[in-house]
Design a protein around this motif. Sequence first.
Motif, PDB file in Angstrom:
ATOM      1  N   LEU A 103       4.650  -1.809  -5.325  1.00 36.26           N
ATOM      2  CA  LEU A 103       4.767  -3.100  -6.198  1.00 36.26           C
ATOM      3  C   LEU A 103       3.788  -4.116  -6.328  1.00 36.26           C
ATOM      4  N   ARG A 104       2.448  -3.982  -5.467  1.00 38.29           N
ATOM      5  CA  ARG A 104       1.587  -4.746  -5.393  1.00 38.29           C
ATOM      6  C   ARG A 104       0.328  -3.580  -5.438  1.00 38.29           C
ATOM      7  N   SER A 105      -0.764  -4.194  -5.985  1.00 35.05           N
ATOM      8  CA  SER A 105      -2.207  -3.561  -5.805  1.00 35.05           C
ATOM      9  C   SER A 105      -2.946  -4.230  -4.834  1.00 35.05           C
ATOM     10  N   ILE A 106      -3.995  -3.796  -4.495  1.00 40.73           N
ATOM     11  CA  ILE A 106      -4.712  -3.984  -3.227  1.00 40.73           C
ATOM     12  C   ILE A 106      -6.342  -3.986  -3.520  1.00 40.73           C
ATOM     13  N   ARG A 107      -6.999  -5.067  -3.229  1.00 37.49           N
ATOM     14  CA  ARG A 107      -8.432  -5.073  -3.698  1.00 37.49           C
ATOM     15  C   ARG A 107      -9.140  -4.469  -2.447  1.00 37.49           C
ATOM     16  N   LEU A 108     -10.075  -3.389  -2.735  1.00 39.77           N
ATOM     17  CA  LEU A 108     -10.836  -2.866  -1.528  1.00 39.77           C
ATOM     18  C   LEU A 108     -12.085  -2.246  -2.138  1.00 39.77           C
ATOM     19  N   PRO A 109     -13.034  -2.200  -1.411  1.00 42.09           N
ATOM     20  CA  PRO A 109     -14.097  -0.997  -1.652  1.00 42.09           C
ATOM     21  C   PRO A 109     -13.936   0.235  -1.377  1.00 42.09           C
ATOM     22  N   ALA A 110     -14.595   1.175  -1.919  1.00 40.94           N
ATOM     23  CA  ALA A 110     -14.302   2.667  -1.673  1.00 40.94           C
ATOM     24  C   ALA A 110     -14.865   2.983  -0.442  1.00 40.94           C
ATOM     25  N   ASP A 111     -16.192   2.539  -0.160  1.00 40.38           N
ATOM     26  CA  ASP A 111     -16.780   2.770   1.099  1.00 40.38           C
ATOM     27  C   ASP A 111     -16.434   2.245   2.534  1.00 40.38           C
ATOM     28  N   SER A 112     -15.353   1.362   2.374  1.00 36.89           N
ATOM     29  CA  SER A 112     -15.415   0.675   3.973  1.00 36.89           C
ATOM     30  C   SER A 112     -13.831   0.898   4.263  1.00 36.89           C
TER      31      SER A 112
END
Length: 313
Positions: A103-112
């Motif tokens: 239901l929700r998206s998440i903000r993330l960098p791919a390398d951490s």
Amino acid sequence: MPRNRIAILAALLAWPLTGSAKQVSAITDYLKPIVSKIASDPNAGGWTWETNGNGGYLLRMAIDVTGDGVPELFLTSSLTAVKQVAEWTVYDLNKAGEMRPYLRSIRLPADSVWPASNDSDPSLVYVAAPDRERELASDEKSYPVHHFKFTFPEINKTLAYASADDVLKIRPSDPSQLPKLQAILLADYLTKPDAKWVDVTEWKLDANDCFFRPEDTERAMKNTDFTPQAALVMLGLAQQAPQNGNSVTPHTSTPESLPTAAQPRPPKAHESKPALPATSGKPITSTPWDVILILMLIVAAIGLAWLLLKKRN
């Protein structure tokens, strides 16, 4: 884990257009609002499109964050990323092989990010940069540690803080346990049936803070024919421009893209519909012959009456 789920997952990670049509439609549904928003804004949207190498990348990671042995699929586009941080849509792969978005998206960098090592409480761990305020208040750096708990269709987040030593303990020592980032140019995904996802060993940012792979840069920047409008056609959201005088429609279309024929106004209740005269293929003159014949008879009758009256006199 059932063999059919393993086979479906393997096919999904090997090539985005293999597997069931529902898997493909999930990615198409993800792309539609992104491309539509950019296409509707020729200024800012056009700049985003061009600086991302005419469409940018689709990016994905497969991470088991629920502990059931079947990785969830993390999907994003470089068109929505800000520097190294991207807005990831997470998909659960059910027994039927369907990609179901959380239901929700998440903000993330791919390398951490990496899956938590605690098998009894599976989650996704994201360690952010040191907290500035806490760093000023203490001699020791304090790192925000975000835990994301996945219970379809919900994603819950908790926040804690850890020292540099604690972060080293949390981070997997085996590089193979870290998520593997894969990418494919959006233009290739939509136009080339033989294109493949490729592994990304590291993020690279250009002068506009846009993600790129050196192997793709020159080819992507020259692909100016791949416009947001062209992508809309390939996503079934618009009609293709006329070619050689003949318009070409996409494989799928939305009701908004289909013209509607004008409907005749129905007669009102007090109006009577005029009867249409039968025709025999001959042209219809403005004065019917039966009217002319009646007029001739009236003239003849008047002439005859005048002659009789004259004889009497």
